[in-house]
Design an enzyme around this catalytic site. Structure first.
Site, short mmCIF file in Angstrom:
data_model
loop_
_atom_site.label_atom_id
_atom_site.label_comp_id
_atom_site.label_asym_id
_atom_site.label_seq_id
_atom_site.Cartn_x
_atom_site.Cartn_y
_atom_site.Cartn_z
N GLY A 11 0.84 -1.21 0.00
CA GLY A 11 0.00 0.00 0.00
C GLY A 11 0.86 1.25 0.00
O GLY A 11 1.85 1.32 0.73
N THR A 24 17.75 8.90 -3.82
CA THR A 24 18.31 9.30 -5.12
C THR A 24 19.41 10.35 -4.94
O THR A 24 20.54 10.20 -5.45
CB THR A 24 17.19 9.86 -6.03
OG1 THR A 24 16.17 8.87 -6.12
CG2 THR A 24 17.70 10.20 -7.41
N ARG A 72 0.99 -4.95 -4.89
CA ARG A 72 1.16 -6.11 -4.01
C ARG A 72 1.52 -7.28 -4.93
O ARG A 72 0.90 -7.45 -5.98
CB ARG A 72 -0.12 -6.38 -3.24
CG ARG A 72 -0.56 -5.19 -2.37
CD ARG A 72 -1.61 -5.57 -1.37
NE ARG A 72 -2.23 -4.41 -0.75
CZ ARG A 72 -1.74 -3.74 0.30
NH1 ARG A 72 -0.59 -4.12 0.83
NH2 ARG A 72 -2.37 -2.69 0.80
N GLY A 102 5.64 -2.08 3.50
CA GLY A 102 5.18 -2.66 4.77
C GLY A 102 5.80 -4.02 5.03
O GLY A 102 6.78 -4.41 4.37
N ASP A 103 5.21 -4.75 5.95
CA ASP A 103 5.84 -6.00 6.38
C ASP A 103 6.02 -7.01 5.24
O ASP A 103 7.04 -7.69 5.16
CB ASP A 103 5.11 -6.63 7.57
CG ASP A 103 3.61 -6.72 7.35
OD1 ASP A 103 3.12 -6.22 6.32
OD2 ASP A 103 2.92 -7.30 8.21
N THR A 125 4.36 2.54 5.38
CA THR A 125 2.96 2.11 5.48
C THR A 125 2.24 3.04 6.44
O THR A 125 2.81 3.42 7.47
CB THR A 125 2.83 0.65 5.99
OG1 THR A 125 1.47 0.44 6.39
CG2 THR A 125 3.72 0.35 7.18
N ILE A 126 1.02 3.37 6.12
CA ILE A 126 0.28 4.26 7.04
C ILE A 126 -0.08 3.54 8.33
O ILE A 126 -0.39 4.16 9.33
CB ILE A 126 -0.99 4.85 6.39
CG1 ILE A 126 -2.02 3.76 6.08
CG2 ILE A 126 -0.65 5.67 5.17
CD1 ILE A 126 -3.41 4.31 5.83
N ASP A 127 -0.06 2.19 8.33
CA ASP A 127 -0.57 1.43 9.48
C ASP A 127 0.30 1.54 10.74
O ASP A 127 -0.18 1.30 11.84
CB ASP A 127 -0.70 -0.05 9.12
CG ASP A 127 -1.92 -0.33 8.26
OD1 ASP A 127 -2.60 0.63 7.86
OD2 ASP A 127 -2.20 -1.51 8.00
N ASP A 129 2.61 -0.50 11.66
CA ASP A 129 2.53 -1.84 12.28
C ASP A 129 3.82 -2.64 12.17
O ASP A 129 3.80 -3.86 12.23
CB ASP A 129 1.38 -2.63 11.65
CG ASP A 129 1.55 -2.81 10.15
OD1 ASP A 129 2.43 -2.16 9.56
OD2 ASP A 129 0.79 -3.59 9.54
N ARG A 171 -5.23 -2.68 9.56
CA ARG A 171 -5.73 -4.05 9.46
C ARG A 171 -5.57 -4.82 10.77
O ARG A 171 -6.50 -5.44 11.24
CB ARG A 171 -4.95 -4.78 8.37
CG ARG A 171 -5.80 -5.12 7.18
CD ARG A 171 -5.01 -5.85 6.17
NE ARG A 171 -3.68 -5.25 5.99
CZ ARG A 171 -3.03 -5.24 4.85
NH1 ARG A 171 -3.57 -5.76 3.78
NH2 ARG A 171 -1.83 -4.71 4.75
N GLN A 251 -7.23 8.06 3.47
CA GLN A 251 -6.14 8.18 4.46
C GLN A 251 -4.78 7.89 3.85
O GLN A 251 -3.75 8.17 4.44
CB GLN A 251 -6.38 7.20 5.62
CG GLN A 251 -7.60 7.53 6.42
CD GLN A 251 -8.10 6.33 7.22
OE1 GLN A 251 -7.80 6.18 8.37
NE2 GLN A 251 -8.85 5.46 6.56
N ARG A 252 -4.76 7.27 2.67
CA ARG A 252 -3.47 6.92 2.06
C ARG A 252 -2.93 8.03 1.16
O ARG A 252 -1.77 7.95 0.72
CB ARG A 252 -3.62 5.61 1.27
CG ARG A 252 -3.77 4.38 2.14
CD ARG A 252 -2.75 3.31 1.80
NE ARG A 252 -2.87 2.83 0.46
CZ ARG A 252 -3.37 1.66 0.10
NH1 ARG A 252 -3.83 0.84 1.03
NH2 ARG A 252 -3.41 1.31 -1.14
O1 F6P Z 1 -1.33 -0.17 3.40
C1 F6P Z 1 -2.00 -0.57 4.51
C2 F6P Z 1 -3.49 -0.54 4.22
O2 F6P Z 1 -3.86 0.76 3.86
C3 F6P Z 1 -4.33 -1.05 5.36
O3 F6P Z 1 -4.57 -0.08 6.34
C4 F6P Z 1 -5.58 -1.50 4.64
O4 F6P Z 1 -6.24 -2.48 5.37
C5 F6P Z 1 -5.03 -2.04 3.35
O5 F6P Z 1 -3.79 -1.38 3.14
C6 F6P Z 1 -5.91 -1.85 2.16
O6 F6P Z 1 -5.31 -2.47 1.08
P1 F6P Z 1 -5.78 -2.31 -0.44
O7 F6P Z 1 -5.44 -0.92 -0.87
O8 F6P Z 1 -5.02 -3.32 -1.17
O9 F6P Z 1 -7.26 -2.51 -0.44
#
Ligand code: F6P
Length: 319
Positions: A11, A24, A72, A102-103, A125-127, A129, A171, A251-252
């Site tokens: 994400g 860069t 992904r 992210g992870d 990652t915004i999470d 986590d 999540r 939020q992203r």
């Molecule tokens: O990147 C993390 C996240 O934004 C989570 O908070 C959310 O559950 C998930 O990605 C949503 O993923 P996608 O954009 O693939 O639906």
């Protein structure tokens, strides 16, 4: 080492561009060439590379999303796919890679390291986590965005004496819910990591309304429960005029905050220095404002520790 690659994966998160810019510019100023890899590990396997110049990253520090695009790509777990990725890097003369994500992205970075490509991971990652770091790139902007949206929701909630269940992203992690919830004066914050009692939340809301409050806001991390289900459960314990509101992908996006720009710049710069020191299979973190690095392998057994004291703090604000 003469040429490094950089990709963003999973994400997207505001501040990823600031990190790409920092990598860069730092790499170029140390005599390295930098290749951008589009669409994360999918683009790596497909050989979707282009040379990044210092000018290419002009006017990107203030822009949300990622100029490298993201994807992904679970296929990266397969040995054969990993080998194709390594062949592409070798064909392009790329000796090392910085992965921002992210992870899930760390598994790809570790796979490259195991195949002899020096790799460093940055937490994007915004999470928020990721284990062993207090902070991930994009978290601060996401909290600002959620807070801003909740402020607006409160206006209409108040006009209509309504209760809103506002679902924020996260999540498996309640960090956005806790921070945006405290900042927006939520009546209750619900996270996946801590038990919650919907009946108790309803009783508290009833008491607040009886004392003259004209609205109620519950900030719910998406990983804790579905917002509509939560609202329906709440209605079993009180005759509220209630609505569920899912903030989701807004939020992203958006302009990264000062914190995300500065921290992403620090982390991008640090990642290049680690590669220049010959390091690999490391994840960059930030603890109490200090940069740190950890073995990626250890991350898989580690658990992110959120600032759960925020939940107690919020209870003291609402009783
Ligand atoms: O990147 C993390 C996240 O934004 C989570 O908070 C959310 O559950 C998930 O990605 C949503 O993923 P996608 O954009 O693939 O639906």
């Amino acid at each position: 080492m003469k040429r490094i690659g950089i990709l963003t994966s999973g994400g997207d998160a505001p501040g990823m561009n600031a990190a790409v810019r920092a990598v860069t510019r730092t790499a170029i100023s140390h005599g390295l060439e930098v290749f951008g890899i589009r669409y994360g590990f999918a683009g790596l396997v497909a050989g979707d590379f282009f040379q990044l110049t210092a000018e290419d990253v002009d006017h990107t520090i203030n822009v949300g999303g990622t100029i490298l695009y993201s994807a992904r790509f679970p296929e990266m777990a397969e040995e054969e796919v990993q080998q194709r990725a390594v062949e592409q890097l070798k064909d392009h003369g790329i000796d090392a890679v910085i992965v921002i994500g992210g992870d899930g992205s760390y598994h790809g970075a570790l796979a490259l390291a195991r195949h002899g490509i020096n790799s460093i991971g940055l937490p994007g990652t915004i999470d928020n986590d990721i284990p062993f770091t207090d902070y991930t790139i994009g978290f601060d902007t996401a909290c600002e965005t959620a807070m801003d949206a909740i402020d607006k929701i409160r206006d209409t909630a108040s006009s209509h004496h309504r209760v809103f269940v506002v679902s924020v992203m996260g999540r498996e992690c309640g960090d956005i819910a806790m921070r945006a919830g405290v900042a927006s004066g939520a009546d209750a914050i619900v996270t996946p990591e801590r038990p919650f009692d919907i009946k108790e939340i309803a009783e508290n809301l009833k008491r607040s309304f009886a004392n003259g409050k004209d609205h109620g806001i519950i900030v719910l991390a998406e990983g804790a429960m579905d917002a509509e289900e939560f609202k329906n459960e709440l209605l079993k314990y009180g005759d509220f005029d209630a609505r569920a509101n899912v903030l989701a992908h807004m939020q992203r996006g958006g302009r990264p905050t000062v914190e995300d720009r500065v921290n992403a710049t620090k982390m991008g710069n640090y990642a290049v220095k680690l590669l220049l020191d010959g390091k690999s299979a490391l994840a960059v973190g930030m603890t109490r404002g200090e940069l740190s690095e950890h073995n990626i392998l250890d991350l898989f057994d580690g658990k992110h520790k959120g600032d759960y004291a925020l939940l107690d703090l919020n209870k003291d604000m609402t009783n």
